[in-house]
Design a protein around this motif. Sequence first.
Motif, mmCIF file in Angstrom:
data_model
loop_
_atom_site.group_PDB
_atom_site.id
_atom_site.type_symbol
_atom_site.label_atom_id
_atom_site.label_comp_id
_atom_site.label_asym_id
_atom_site.label_seq_id
_atom_site.Cartn_x
_atom_site.Cartn_y
_atom_site.Cartn_z
ATOM 1 N N LEU B 238 -8.113 -69.408 -5.339
ATOM 2 C CA LEU B 238 -7.451 -68.374 -6.130
ATOM 3 C C LEU B 238 -8.285 -68.057 -7.375
ATOM 4 O O LEU B 238 -8.501 -66.892 -7.724
ATOM 5 C CB LEU B 238 -6.049 -68.829 -6.547
ATOM 6 N N PHE B 241 -11.424 -66.168 -6.360
ATOM 7 C CA PHE B 241 -11.118 -64.788 -5.980
ATOM 8 C C PHE B 241 -10.834 -63.951 -7.223
ATOM 9 O O PHE B 241 -11.221 -62.792 -7.297
ATOM 10 C CB PHE B 241 -9.925 -64.743 -5.021
ATOM 11 N N ASP B 246 -12.022 -59.955 -8.348
ATOM 12 C CA ASP B 246 -11.025 -59.259 -9.167
ATOM 13 C C ASP B 246 -9.614 -59.334 -8.610
ATOM 14 O O ASP B 246 -8.845 -58.375 -8.711
ATOM 15 C CB ASP B 246 -11.400 -57.780 -9.346
ATOM 16 N N ALA B 247 -9.279 -60.445 -8.013
ATOM 17 C CA ALA B 247 -7.883 -60.621 -7.599
ATOM 18 C C ALA B 247 -7.021 -60.829 -8.844
ATOM 19 O O ALA B 247 -7.529 -60.921 -9.963
ATOM 20 C CB ALA B 247 -7.759 -61.804 -6.660
ATOM 21 N N ASN B 248 -5.698 -60.912 -8.643
ATOM 22 C CA ASN B 248 -4.804 -60.904 -9.803
ATOM 23 C C ASN B 248 -3.961 -62.162 -9.946
ATOM 24 O O ASN B 248 -2.923 -62.134 -10.587
ATOM 25 C CB ASN B 248 -3.862 -59.709 -9.697
ATOM 26 N N PHE B 249 -4.398 -63.258 -9.332
ATOM 27 C CA PHE B 249 -3.503 -64.420 -9.283
ATOM 28 C C PHE B 249 -3.126 -64.922 -10.665
ATOM 29 O O PHE B 249 -2.022 -65.380 -10.886
ATOM 30 C CB PHE B 249 -4.155 -65.545 -8.489
ATOM 31 N N ASN B 251 -3.687 -63.054 -13.519
ATOM 32 C CA ASN B 251 -3.755 -61.903 -14.410
ATOM 33 C C ASN B 251 -2.366 -61.630 -14.976
ATOM 34 O O ASN B 251 -1.496 -61.078 -14.303
ATOM 35 C CB ASN B 251 -4.280 -60.699 -13.618
ATOM 36 N N VAL B 252 -2.144 -62.044 -16.205
ATOM 37 C CA VAL B 252 -0.787 -62.001 -16.756
ATOM 38 C C VAL B 252 -0.280 -60.567 -16.873
ATOM 39 O O VAL B 252 0.907 -60.304 -16.686
ATOM 40 C CB VAL B 252 -0.761 -62.700 -18.126
ATOM 41 N N MET B 254 -0.547 -58.357 -14.825
ATOM 42 C CA MET B 254 0.002 -57.990 -13.517
ATOM 43 C C MET B 254 1.257 -58.805 -13.193
ATOM 44 O O MET B 254 1.779 -58.725 -12.087
ATOM 45 C CB MET B 254 -1.042 -58.244 -12.429
ATOM 46 N N GLY B 255 1.668 -59.636 -14.107
ATOM 47 C CA GLY B 255 2.882 -60.410 -13.876
ATOM 48 C C GLY B 255 2.621 -61.826 -13.406
ATOM 49 O O GLY B 255 3.533 -62.498 -12.938
ATOM 50 N N ALA B 256 1.384 -62.299 -13.522
ATOM 51 C CA ALA B 256 1.081 -63.644 -13.050
ATOM 52 C C ALA B 256 1.759 -64.692 -13.930
ATOM 53 O O ALA B 256 2.030 -64.448 -15.103
ATOM 54 C CB ALA B 256 -0.423 -63.870 -13.060
ATOM 55 N N ASP B 257 2.034 -65.818 -13.320
ATOM 56 C CA ASP B 257 2.584 -66.953 -14.052
ATOM 57 C C ASP B 257 1.488 -68.016 -14.130
ATOM 58 O O ASP B 257 1.156 -68.633 -13.124
ATOM 59 C CB ASP B 257 3.808 -67.493 -13.308
ATOM 60 N N LEU B 260 1.389 -71.394 -12.331
ATOM 61 C CA LEU B 260 1.023 -71.615 -10.931
ATOM 62 C C LEU B 260 -0.230 -72.470 -10.841
ATOM 63 O O LEU B 260 -0.299 -73.409 -10.049
ATOM 64 C CB LEU B 260 0.822 -70.274 -10.230
#
Lengths: 214, 670, 117
Positions: B238, B241, B246-249, B251-252, B254-257, B260
């Motif tokens: 993760l 990536f 440029d994944a968003n795992f 990316n706060v 985008m709503g990431a926690d 995780l």
Amino acid sequence: MTDVAESSTSQLAYGPTDWDDHHHLPTNTGLTNEKITMWAFLGSDCLLFGSLVSTYLLLRNRVGPSTRGPTAADLFDIPFTSVSSFVLLMSSLTMVLAVTSIQRAEMERCKLWLLTTAALGSIFIAGQVYEFTGFYREGLGFTTNISSSAFFTLTGFHGVHVSLGIVMLVTMWVLVSGGYLGPDRAETIEIIGLYWHFVDIVWIVIFAVVYLIP
Amino acid sequence: MAITEERPEILELESGDTTSSTGVFARPTNATGWRAWLFTVDHKKIGIMYGVVAMFWFLWGGIEALLIRAQLFTPNGTVLTADQYNQLFTMHGTTMVFLVIMPLAAAFANYMVPLQIGARDVAFPRMNALGLWIFVFGGIFLNLSWFLGGGPDGGWFAYAPNTGVTFSPGAGMDFYALGLQIAGIASLVGAINLIVTIINMRAPGMTMLRMPVFTWMILVVQFLLLFALPVITVALILLSFDRTFDANFFNVSMGADPLLWQHLFWIFGHPEVYILILPSFGIVSETLPVFSRKPLFGYSVIVISGAAIGFMGWGVWAHHMFVSGLGPVGVAAFSATTMFIAVPTGVKILNWIATMWGGNLRFTLPMMFSVSLVSMFTIGGLSGVMHAVAPADTQQTDTYFIVAHFHYVLFGGALMGLFAGMYYWWPKAFGYRLNDKLGKWHFWAVLLGFNMAFGPMHILGLQGMARRHSRYGPEDGFDFWNAVVTIGAFVILIGMIIFAVNIVRSWLGYKEGTVPQEPADPWDGRTLEWAIPSPTPEHNFDYVPVVTDVDDFWHKKYQPDANGKLRKVADGNAIAQKGDQHPHLPSPSYWPIVLAAALPLIALGLIYNLWLTGIGLVLLLGSMFGWSLEPATDPDAGHGDHGDDHGPEEDGPDGNDKVEAETAEEAPVD
Amino acid sequence: METVAASEEDTHAEHHDHGLSDVGYIKIAIILGVLTAVEVATYFWDFGILEVPSLLILMVVKFQIVVSYFMHLKFDSKVFSYLFVTGLVLAMAVFAAMGTSMVFWQDPSGCDASSFC
């Protein structure tokens, strides 16, 4: 020290025994090392897909200030995915038939079932590629939002597993065709079958948890 | 020794071995020189190489630590910039955990487990070599970052979103994510191999509950690795990536926690703690009985508590996250489980003390290091229980109190145990002992320096000094103890220099003949590895030992007389095997090192240029095919196979072996 | 496919100590197909409150069938079951705990507890 018996020093603690057959030391469990290896790997892979599935479930509906685009679930084409799920499920059947035929030393039939399995797996992969490109055309790329990143990563990893399985199946087909792999090594096919079925059960979980449960 | 030249009599292949001659290239055949090491599949050489490479990284990780301490020697230190400091403490932790303690444990596991269970090699000798080389290349890859724009700088646990491109724009974290991925593959390969070895290749009569405790602890550790590594694999994927594609795992916006990452990391990270410490627990469970001349107190309890630690280790990870906003229910739950896990650990410590109690103690070097493990680990364990109390932990988190705690368990625990193992098994591996006088200097310098370096950190932590800060002010009142800590760190350095001098001098002395050749059983040992010559012959065992008891070799030497009193009935050195038989061994292979070399190429390509990844993938696939087409034992090397890569399937699937194997479990006659 | 398998069945009798016959495997596959059809049916018709539980149960049953029969776990050594089930149970327990912690236990500021976010 002084009471060490003279006679016992001339003997070895562990001398030659009936067990000492250089060629065939039996394994403790009676199982082959390779098969235990595959099951241990599959146990480990449970944690891999467990992490990926729970990551997807936790992220699939999350939104932040800059979230854009649809979620993966908005774009699911359930009838289409159902068909490719069915195809993968049936490839498990053909895999089993490949194993039973090599166990009966029916090499031609084994080759046929191996190829069929690989072909069904390829259909599944083709379906996945089609699904992914469709999503992309509808504006859901890998980087679009958090749900798409999680979705493509999860299903992509499953796709990589299937693709590796196809490579192994084709390799087996080559080996069987070339006569390198005979009925005496039926277990090799069986072990690759285990991997294939595992990929199938992972999809059973993904299909239900990711696709069908709203 | 070139076995092949000495065994001309068996040249015919077994029937049905038609798959043999498909290897693509000629196989390596060198029995000496560097090629013999590079392409070896011998678990002993592999174990030694694990140890050598780990000690190299230990030196490097130690230098990193000393730079950190030099910076903190005085207030407002000027040795390092804040950025360099971040990189150094990140890489110090990463190096010590992944490139030092884990591979040192792997070194002992590879070398000793087959000997302790009476096997001639591991289940998959080539996979064993593969694990080693992947580890070697992974370590090199990780440290390449120093030359390519700076090391990783996010701490060894790399909390998101600190590790994202925004906050860590250099390539350092890419090297971290991919390097640990590679090291993880190495550990996974090794773990599966050792699990299969221990499950399947024990000598006749060696049931699970007759295995030496070290082997047991290694088994538990390999299971922890097997199930924990996939989790860090996913976490690192993760992260990669996110950084590379440029994944968003994490990316706060985008709503990431970000939690995780913390969850995934510590779900791996807490079992990892037991992965680091349990091998040392196993080592002292071997040395304490030998040097107390008593059987291990409560063998089965030690084994079961080891396994219990393994299981319970899965239920405590969130105690690393008490101040992360876990919520009151989570904190309470993980607080309780954490206190619980102290129970099996305490059981072990009590068992070791009871083992020594009333024993005929010999304070040899392995014994001294073992006792220091028991005492120093207890200190670290107790401060660990303090952290289980969430309110206290809220105060202690991210202070030097935590740093003190985990150095007491990892240095005072794991590393002391590994040193005990080195002094204990050195004669078995190399045929001579390390110098006792220098060893004692090494021990006392390390013990003193260790307590000087990490003891005061408790005080600093409670005073409120935060960890991972490159500077503190003169007004903070931290300067005295920081100076003591830094001096302690350099005392440890002196101890380690003495250790290095000891190795070189003892080796030179052995070459010159002033250091004597050790016999098979120098310590009056209890387990099977002492029943074969020192150094271990290439084939380990002349004859497969048939085992009837825990500590079977001991029972061969000591038996009760008419009054029930234990009497020595045989001398261990006299009844040890002579090493004069020459059974078949698996052949060396090029493929493990070639396959392993593909992985850093792939990883470098992911950072710089995907073409490189393509080349790496081609190399990977090609060597996989080359590998699988090559039989484990070279048919041209003169003889068949001793059952390493094939097991009983050569007999055909008609089940004869199963019958034999079942009797194997019941063979012992009591 | 059926006819091929039937002819295989004739030659099969003396063989193989465990597992099913080819026809048996085909029957298993048919059962799996039917279960999948039921799963897909939940997409076309509304099962109301029963939908999620029934999907989960069907998933578990399919999983169980493939593992027991296609992967032979039912007939094979317990060692394999231990290895696999350990991983499986560990995964379920750990990630259930992680999910619970992140969704339900976390501070309200973090995440809305009403959805599995």
